[in-house]
Structures are given as structure tokens and as C-alpha cells.
Design an enzyme around this catalytic site. Structure first.
Site, PDB file in Angstrom:
ATOM      1  N   ASP A 181       0.787  -1.243   0.000  1.00 58.53           N
ATOM      2  CA  ASP A 181       0.000   0.000   0.000  1.00 58.53           C
ATOM      3  C   ASP A 181       0.820   1.296   0.000  1.00 58.53           C
ATOM      4  O   ASP A 181       0.496   2.245   0.722  1.00 58.53           O
ATOM      5  CB  ASP A 181      -0.948   0.011   1.197  1.00 58.53           C
ATOM      6  CG  ASP A 181      -2.001  -1.077   1.135  1.00 58.53           C
ATOM      7  OD1 ASP A 181      -1.958  -1.886   0.186  1.00 58.53           O
ATOM      8  OD2 ASP A 181      -2.856  -1.151   2.042  1.00 58.53           O
ATOM      9  N   LYS A 203      -6.903  -4.847  -3.329  1.00 59.18           N
ATOM     10  CA  LYS A 203      -7.638  -5.458  -2.218  1.00 59.18           C
ATOM     11  C   LYS A 203      -8.646  -4.474  -1.625  1.00 59.18           C
ATOM     12  O   LYS A 203      -8.603  -3.278  -1.906  1.00 59.18           O
ATOM     13  CB  LYS A 203      -6.670  -5.930  -1.123  1.00 59.18           C
ATOM     14  CG  LYS A 203      -5.850  -4.828  -0.472  1.00 59.18           C
ATOM     15  CD  LYS A 203      -4.839  -5.402   0.502  1.00 59.18           C
ATOM     16  CE  LYS A 203      -3.952  -4.316   1.112  1.00 59.18           C
ATOM     17  NZ  LYS A 203      -4.667  -3.412   2.012  1.00 59.18           N
ATOM     18  N   SER A 256     -15.684   1.134   5.742  1.00 54.53           N
ATOM     19  CA  SER A 256     -14.713   1.751   6.650  1.00 54.53           C
ATOM     20  C   SER A 256     -14.667   3.269   6.541  1.00 54.53           C
ATOM     21  O   SER A 256     -13.998   3.927   7.348  1.00 54.53           O
ATOM     22  CB  SER A 256     -13.304   1.198   6.384  1.00 54.53           C
ATOM     23  OG  SER A 256     -12.768   1.731   5.185  1.00 54.53           O
ATOM     24  N   GLU A 305     -13.726  -4.790   5.766  1.00 59.50           N
ATOM     25  CA  GLU A 305     -12.363  -4.268   5.672  1.00 59.50           C
ATOM     26  C   GLU A 305     -11.420  -5.378   5.227  1.00 59.50           C
ATOM     27  O   GLU A 305     -11.666  -6.559   5.468  1.00 59.50           O
ATOM     28  CB  GLU A 305     -11.933  -3.735   7.053  1.00 59.50           C
ATOM     29  CG  GLU A 305     -10.570  -3.085   7.081  1.00 59.50           C
ATOM     30  CD  GLU A 305     -10.480  -1.877   6.165  1.00 59.50           C
ATOM     31  OE1 GLU A 305     -10.212  -2.075   4.959  1.00 59.50           O
ATOM     32  OE2 GLU A 305     -10.660  -0.744   6.655  1.00 59.50           O
ATOM     33  N   ASP A 322      -4.809  -0.750  -1.668  1.00 60.48           N
ATOM     34  CA  ASP A 322      -6.206  -0.610  -1.286  1.00 60.48           C
ATOM     35  C   ASP A 322      -6.950  -0.112  -2.523  1.00 60.48           C
ATOM     36  O   ASP A 322      -6.460   0.778  -3.236  1.00 60.48           O
ATOM     37  CB  ASP A 322      -6.353   0.415  -0.164  1.00 60.48           C
ATOM     38  CG  ASP A 322      -6.412  -0.220   1.218  1.00 60.48           C
ATOM     39  OD1 ASP A 322      -6.309  -1.454   1.321  1.00 60.48           O
ATOM     40  OD2 ASP A 322      -6.561   0.536   2.198  1.00 60.48           O
ATOM     41  N   CYS A 365      -2.157  -2.650   7.636  1.00 59.28           N
ATOM     42  CA  CYS A 365      -2.068  -3.539   6.470  1.00 59.28           C
ATOM     43  C   CYS A 365      -0.752  -4.311   6.398  1.00 59.28           C
ATOM     44  O   CYS A 365      -0.729  -5.458   5.953  1.00 59.28           O
ATOM     45  CB  CYS A 365      -2.298  -2.737   5.191  1.00 59.28           C
ATOM     46  SG  CYS A 365      -3.975  -2.057   5.095  1.00 59.28           S
ATOM     47  N   ALA A 383       0.382   0.518   6.281  1.00 60.23           N
ATOM     48  CA  ALA A 383       0.965   1.053   7.509  1.00 60.23           C
ATOM     49  C   ALA A 383       1.334  -0.120   8.410  1.00 60.23           C
ATOM     50  O   ALA A 383       0.651  -1.149   8.423  1.00 60.23           O
ATOM     51  CB  ALA A 383      -0.019   1.950   8.226  1.00 60.23           C
TER      52      ALA A 383
END
Length: 234
Positions: free
Chosen positions: A11, A124, A60, A131, A52, A176, A172
Site C-alpha cells: 500500500d 484489495k 470503513s 475491511e 487498497d 495492512c 501502515a
């Protein structure tokens, strides 16, 4: 068994990086040189990037919930496991600012990252109902490959290349990156998280994150350690 390592870069997207990211992780861009050094290595059999890739109505996003329980970072909502048709299974979901919406500039991988050596990118978090911090499964443990959740079955992709060891970096560290590393270990791969090549949403939690990683059979390693020296070109 032979040593066949893979690298997962988690990410590294515009929305997660300062100065303009809607969910910017402090110092998120500072880790790019380290990650690029790893990406440049000829020792990795497979190099994967994750993104993401949320629909605008993702559960979320704080804006998709009614006040007063819709404060980014602060509010939590109860989520049911509708993906597996098990509504009796519930969990608390932290709410976030809108981020990494499919097709948006914020969802793109940052330009400083050298993606030329990346074999494929996994998108994803595409199922609005749940989530998905980990690239291996959603927060309930469902793998919804081909059903809107995630674009690849990562465990199968790694197994197809006979991968033995997985190195995880990116953003992070407390979400993730952590969950992807835990998913890798659960899938049976010897898994390392490179400490200097991650940053957390909340750096104060890093000690607890490392405890959770250790409990999940993930080893936190250093760029200067033997595990990384084994895969970095000198």
C-alpha cells in the site's frame, strides 16, 4: 529446502503518504529508498505490490455512517460477516477518512516507488461490506478472490512459485503491513517484516504490534540484519 524469497510491498499509495494523502502516515515517503533497494535486488523470486482499492461506499469510510458515530480515527461500528453469509459473526471496525477509492489519484502507487520490477499488483478491499487490511484475506478471514474482494489469491500465487520466505514492507505497519505479514505466516511461509521499511498510523502502538507479530510467528528484522543481507545486492 532451497531459499526462494518473495517481497510484498504494501500500500505505498498517494493517499497514505504526506503531504497530501487523505490518510497520510507520518514519514510514509521516508521509507521509499529502502524499499527501492529491496525492489532492485535480483534475489527475490517474486515481487508483489498491494493497493487498497475501495468502492466509494466502503464500510470503513466515516462519511458512509450517520452522525455522531462517524468521526474518522475515533469512531467504531459493528460489522457483520456478510461475505460468508454469517451475520452472527461481528467485529468492531475503526472508521477512516475516504481513501484509495478505485480509479482515483489517491489510489495510485506513489511515483517515487520503482515498480518496474514488480511482477503484479494486488488490488484489495474491493468488497464494500468488509475491511481488508491483509492481502491474504479480509478481516473475518474470508478470501474473496474473484468475488470483488481481492484481485489475486496471494497464497496460491506464492505457492505456485515455490516461495519459502516472504519479506513484508510498506504502509501502515500497525494495520495492512502487520495483517499481511500475519497472513503470510498463517499461510505457511517463513515471514519477515523489515522494521525500518514501515511506518505506523500510530507509532506508539509499535511495541504491541511487534508482540502480535511474534505471537503470529512473524519475525521483525532489520535492514542491517542477516535476513535482509541475504537478499540485498552488495
Amino acid at each position: 529446502m532451497s531459499f526462494r524469497p518473495a517481497l510484498i510491498v504494501v500500500d505505498m499509495q498517494n493517499d497514505f503518504c504526506p503531504p497530501d494523502g487523505s490518510l497520510a502516515v507520518s514519514e510514509g515517503r521516508d521509507i521509499v529508498p529502502l524499499i527501492n533497494r529491496l525492489l532492485a535486488s535480483r534475489h527475490f523470486i517474486l515481487k508483489v505490490a498491494t493497493q487498497d482499492w475501495h468502492p466509494a461506499d466502503h464500510i470503513s469510510f466515516a462519511t458512509n455512517h450517520a452522525a455522531p458515530n462517524n468521526k474518522p480515527f475515533e469512531s467504531f461500528v459493528d460489522v457483520q460477516n456478510l461475505v460468508a453469509n454469517k451475520p452472527e459473526q461481528t467485529m468492531k471496525q475503526r472508521l477512516w477518512p475516504v481513501h484509495c477509492v478505485q480509479g482515483s489519484k489517491g489510489a495510485e502507487i506513489i511515483s517515487e516507488l520503482d515498480t518496474s520490477a514488480v511482477h503484479f499488483s494486488i488490488k484489495k478491499g474491493q468488497d464494500a461490506r468488509v475491511e481488508m487490511y491483509s492481502a491474504f484475506s479480509d478481516s473475518f478471514g474470508n478470501l474473496t478472490s474473484g468475488d470483488g474482494g481481492v484481485s489475486h489469491d496471494l497464497a496460491k500465487e506464492l505457492a505456485a512459485e515455490n516461495i519459502t520466505h516472504v519479506y513484508v514492507v510498506g504502509l501502515a505497519g500497525d494495520y495492512c503491513v502487520k495483517d499481511t505479514a500475519l497472513g503470510s505466516a498463517k499461510a505457511g511461509f517463513t515471514t519477515y517484516l523489515v522494521e525500518e521499511a514501515q511506518r505506523c498510523v500510530d507509532p506508539r502502538t509499535w511495541s504491541d504490534v511487534k508482540t502480535a507479530l511474534a505471537d503470529g510467528s512473524v519475525t521483525v528484522v532489520s535492514m542491517d540484519g542477516d535476513e535482509v543481507r541475504r537478499v540485498v545486492d552488495h
